[in-house]
Design a protein around this motif. Structure first.
Motif, PDB file in Angstrom:
ATOM      1  N   VAL A  26       0.857  -1.185   0.000  1.00  0.00           N
ATOM      2  CA  VAL A  26       0.000   0.000   0.000  1.00  0.00           C
ATOM      3  C   VAL A  26       0.898   1.241   0.000  1.00  0.00           C
ATOM      4  CG1 VAL A  26      -1.657   1.311   1.397  1.00  0.00           C
ATOM      5  CG2 VAL A  26      -1.867  -1.163   1.222  1.00  0.00           C
ATOM      6  N   SER A  27       0.499   2.278  -0.701  1.00  0.00           N
ATOM      7  CA  SER A  27       1.208   3.556  -0.655  1.00  0.00           C
ATOM      8  C   SER A  27       0.619   4.396   0.471  1.00  0.00           C
ATOM      9  CB  SER A  27       1.069   4.307  -1.979  1.00  0.00           C
ATOM     10  OG  SER A  27       1.712   3.583  -3.001  1.00  0.00           O
ATOM     11  N   ILE A  28       1.480   5.006   1.268  1.00  0.00           N
ATOM     12  CA  ILE A  28       1.051   5.769   2.442  1.00  0.00           C
ATOM     13  C   ILE A  28       1.563   7.201   2.334  1.00  0.00           C
ATOM     14  CG2 ILE A  28       1.247   5.981   4.947  1.00  0.00           C
ATOM     15  CD1 ILE A  28       1.710   2.925   4.991  1.00  0.00           C
ATOM     16  N   LEU A  29       0.706   8.157   2.652  1.00  0.00           N
ATOM     17  CA  LEU A  29       1.095   9.561   2.722  1.00  0.00           C
ATOM     18  C   LEU A  29       0.943  10.021   4.164  1.00  0.00           C
ATOM     19  CD1 LEU A  29       1.868  12.306   1.495  1.00  0.00           C
ATOM     20  CD2 LEU A  29      -0.577  12.688   1.067  1.00  0.00           C
ATOM     21  N   ASN A  49       6.873   1.170   8.382  1.00  0.00           N
ATOM     22  CA  ASN A  49       7.747   0.369   7.532  1.00  0.00           C
ATOM     23  C   ASN A  49       7.734  -1.107   7.918  1.00  0.00           C
ATOM     24  OD1 ASN A  49       9.407   0.410   5.261  1.00  0.00           O
ATOM     25  ND2 ASN A  49      11.237   0.330   6.534  1.00  0.00           N
ATOM     26  N   GLN A  50       7.415  -1.421   9.148  1.00  0.00           N
ATOM     27  CA  GLN A  50       7.338  -2.803   9.609  1.00  0.00           C
ATOM     28  C   GLN A  50       6.256  -3.584   8.861  1.00  0.00           C
ATOM     29  OE1 GLN A  50       6.825  -2.786  13.848  1.00  0.00           O
ATOM     30  NE2 GLN A  50       8.507  -1.338  14.137  1.00  0.00           N
ATOM     31  N   ALA A  51       5.257  -2.883   8.334  1.00  0.00           N
ATOM     32  CA  ALA A  51       4.146  -3.526   7.626  1.00  0.00           C
ATOM     33  C   ALA A  51       4.459  -3.723   6.146  1.00  0.00           C
ATOM     34  CB  ALA A  51       2.870  -2.703   7.785  1.00  0.00           C
ATOM     35  N   GLN A  52       5.651  -3.368   5.721  1.00  0.00           N
ATOM     36  CA  GLN A  52       6.105  -3.535   4.339  1.00  0.00           C
ATOM     37  C   GLN A  52       5.192  -2.863   3.313  1.00  0.00           C
ATOM     38  OE1 GLN A  52       6.355  -7.802   4.202  1.00  0.00           O
ATOM     39  NE2 GLN A  52       8.466  -7.782   4.912  1.00  0.00           N
ATOM     40  N   PRO A  53       4.924  -1.569   3.493  1.00  0.00           N
ATOM     41  CA  PRO A  53       4.112  -0.876   2.491  1.00  0.00           C
ATOM     42  C   PRO A  53       4.906  -0.726   1.190  1.00  0.00           C
ATOM     43  CG  PRO A  53       5.008   0.702   4.035  1.00  0.00           C
ATOM     44  CD  PRO A  53       5.368  -0.654   4.545  1.00  0.00           C
TER      45      PRO A  53
END
Length: 64
Positions: A26-29, A49-53
């Motif tokens: 997923v992309s996160i802003l 970052n631990q969730a590997q986005p």
């Protein structure tokens, strides 16, 4: 009125990730209203970052 080192110490480990939320690919802003040192965005991004986005972007509305 904290210096950079004190801000870092103050926010270290402040953000945790709920493991029930799937952020893989997923992309996160991340949006911060005011950035003084950038540590808030950095700490939040490290937790996410631990969730590997797929990617993490940061945006700041104002710089102090």
């Amino acid at each position: 009125k904290l210096n950079r080192q004190k801000r870092l110490e103050n926010l270290k480990g402040a953000f945790t990730l709920d493991q029930k939320i799937d952020l893989k690919n997923v992309s996160i802003l991340l949006v911060d209203d005011v950035s003084t040192t950038g540590i808030t965005l950095d700490e939040a991004a490290q937790a996410l970052n631990q969730a590997q986005p797929k990617q993490i972007w940061g945006m700041v509305v104002a710089k102090r």
